[in-house]
Scaffold this motif. Structure first.
Motif, short mmCIF file in Angstrom:
data_model
loop_
_atom_site.label_atom_id
_atom_site.label_comp_id
_atom_site.label_asym_id
_atom_site.label_seq_id
_atom_site.Cartn_x
_atom_site.Cartn_y
_atom_site.Cartn_z
N ILE A 114 -105.53 -31.98 62.79
CA ILE A 114 -104.40 -32.40 63.65
C ILE A 114 -102.95 -32.33 62.61
N VAL A 115 -102.97 -32.80 61.59
CA VAL A 115 -101.86 -32.51 60.98
C VAL A 115 -101.51 -31.09 60.61
N ALA A 122 -105.11 -36.57 52.47
CA ALA A 122 -105.97 -37.07 53.71
C ALA A 122 -107.07 -38.07 52.99
N SER A 164 -98.31 -37.04 65.66
CA SER A 164 -99.59 -36.38 65.06
C SER A 164 -99.96 -36.89 63.73
N TRP A 165 -98.97 -37.16 62.76
CA TRP A 165 -99.19 -38.01 61.55
C TRP A 165 -99.67 -39.43 61.85
N GLY A 201 -108.31 -35.76 61.45
CA GLY A 201 -106.98 -36.26 61.17
C GLY A 201 -106.40 -35.21 60.48
N ALA A 225 -103.57 -39.06 62.98
CA ALA A 225 -104.12 -38.70 61.65
C ALA A 225 -104.51 -39.93 60.96
#
Lengths: 235, 291
Positions: free
Chosen positions: B27-28, B39, B192-193, B24, B196
């Motif tokens: 990805i971000v 995170a 993306s967010w 995650g 994640a």
């Protein structure tokens, strides 16, 4: 097809375009020539929607598009092969090409015919279809950039310095393909520092100097224009 | 030998959680350039979303898990709209500091709503164990490894076989060119967010039964996920997986064969060694020039 009327674009305090008026008719190939820093890329970015327009209007097929986001302009039919090629380095040749179909592709619609057309124009891309973008040579990357723009099924193709960084023979090869694409009836606006090449494929041309159009006319006429010869053709 | 097998499975299970958190994070980072310091709190929220639906609301577990992941998806969207979008025109450092602020806010929000007393989040395969060559292995640990494997396969398909995934890779490599291709860049960044947050949610739901659900659990997870990305290679998805599993294994094996007091020292020591000797990590960047 495309008309820019009195276009002003500023980057902060610096005015990059100060009232540019330019017309591209359907089926034409138009060249925009000028020295480094004249504002050529700024103009293309404004047409694609990457730059905000301070004043003036951009009309595409009679609709004002100056406030549209870039993806809406691509869907309307404006595709660009940007300066420096800007291939996605970590995507394969085929992924680069396929990606550019998002503007028109519906769920599970085939893109095989579009791929074949691009591979027909640039057979070398077909040989390299599984290779990643960064592994291509400069000439191949330029072919991919143009092919990728064609995958968007554009009505107007914007080319930003397709000869940049290429050996003379390769640059001529790329322009040979640009001529072929133009002969299929696609409307092209090509921005170029290499005046000889640009004028060899164009029907008409504009000369941009420090954010203003200083000359315009048929390409054949500009080739013999004293000012163009002195400033851009080196004779 | 039986002990060793048991430890390996437990290490892989905890490593899977770190790997999901690290994925995650990666990805971000690769899509937006933002190092998300919240995170770890995303994972903590995932665990507490499970506490809310499974323990407090007493929903049957398929619904509870679905609801918890839906909450996480909404949270990811909210984060995108309320933190990333307003700050994105500023410098990237501003957004990173923003994630620190959000991280502290999230921790205190959890403290206010759930209190400081830890919860126990049950597992659907609670107290079941299988015997494997003399080793007693908890079914939950096996399930965690299996679920993670399925998630990784799903992510591979997403990034290689779908236009959304390929578009996300394109945005990560060159945003401006992606715009010129007609990609709806903001939508892909939002996704993306959300992705994640959902991955963190899965990690949190699986971690809950292995640890206690504690509002302070976010920071250690963030540090481990961070170590995993450094070891695996910053920005690399395979690296996040390998790094996560590696950190999990070194922690569990280190705790039992060396000393549980030094388990963090071992994983962070390895991370520091990587920074000194091979800063690009195991997988490095396949592409030197991001274009």
């Amino acid at each position: 097809m495309l008309s820019c009327n009195d276009l002003v674009v500023a980057h902060g305090d610096i005015v990059a375009l100060q009232g540019v008026t330019l017309q591209v008719e359907a089926g034409e190939t138009v060249a925009l020539i000028g020295a480094n820093g004249a504002g050529k890329t700024t103009l293309l970015h404004a047409i694609s929607g990457l730059n905000r327009v301070s004043s003036g209007d951009i009309r595409f097929e009679r609709r004002s598009i100056a406030g549209w986001p870039t993806d809406a302009r691509v869907s309307a039919g404006i595709a660009q092969a940007p300066e420096g090629r800007r291939i996605f380095p970590g995507l394969s040749v085929e992924e680069n090409l396929t990606l550019a179909t998002v503007s028109w592709r519906r769920w599970r619609q085939s893109i095989a015919a579009d791929l074949d057309r691009v591979f027909g124009l640039f057979p070398r891309l077909k040989e390299r279809r599984r290779q990643l973008g960064w592994s291509l040579s400069g000439g191949e990357q330029q072919m991919l950039a143009i092919g990728r723009a064609l995958m968007a099924r554009p009505k107007l193709l914007l080319l930003d310095e397709p000869s940049l960084g290429l050996a003379p023979r390769l640059a001529e090869e790329v322009y040979e393909q640009v001529r072929c694409i133009g002969e299929t009836g696609l409307t092209i606006l090509v921005v170029e520092q290499n005046t000889v090449l640009a004028l060899s494929v164009a029907d008409r041309a504009y000369v941009l100097e420090t954010g203003r159009i200083v000359l315009e006319g048929p390409a054949d006429e500009l080739k013999h224009n004293a000012r163009v010869r002195e400033a851009y053709l080196g004779r | 030998m039986a002990d060793f097998v048991q430890l390996i499975i437990n290490g892989l299970a905890i490593g899977s959680v770190y790997a999901l958190a690290a994925i995650g994070f990666v990805i971000v980072y690769s899509a937006t350039g933002v190092v998300n310091f919240a995170a770890g709190q995303f994972v903590m929220f995932g665990t507490f979303a499970g506490v809310a639906t499974l323990v407090n609301a007493q929903l049957p577990w398929p619904f509870a898990y679905g609801a918890a992941l839906l909450i996480m998806a909404l949270f990811g969207a909210l984060f995108f709209v309320s933190v990333y979008l307003p700050l994105r025109r500023g410098s990237i450092v501003t957004i990173i500091i923003g994630t620190v602020a959000v991280s502290i806010t999230m921790q205190n929000a959890a403290l206010l709503s759930f209190g400081s007393w830890p919860f126990r989040l049950p597992s659907p395969v609670e107290d079941s164990a299988v015997s494997l060559g003399g080793a007693i292995i908890s079914l939950h640990a096996l399930a965690v490894v299996a679920v993670t494997a399925v998630m990784v396969a799903g992510l591979w398909l997403l990034f290689n076989r779908t236009s959304v995934g390929v578009g996300m890779r394109a945005v990560a490599q060159d945003v401006q060119a992606a715009r010129l291709m007609g990609l709806k860049v903001n939508r892909l960044l939002a996704f993306s967010w959300i992705l994640a947050a959902v991955l963190a949610g899965v990690a949190g739901l699986m971690l809950g039964p292995m640890w206690f659900a504690d509002v302070n659990m976010g920071d250690p997870i963030a540090l481990k996920a961070f170590a995993a990305t450094i070891i695996g290679g910053f920005g690399s998805l395979p690296g996040a997986i390998v790094g996560g599993l590696f950190v999990g294994l070194s922690e569990v094996l280190g705790a039992s064969y060396v000393s549980s007091a030094y388990k963090d020292l071992i994983s962070f020591g390895i991370m520091i060694a990587f920074l000194l000797v091979r800063p690009q990590g195991v997988f490095g960047e396949k592409i030197q020039d991001r274009g």
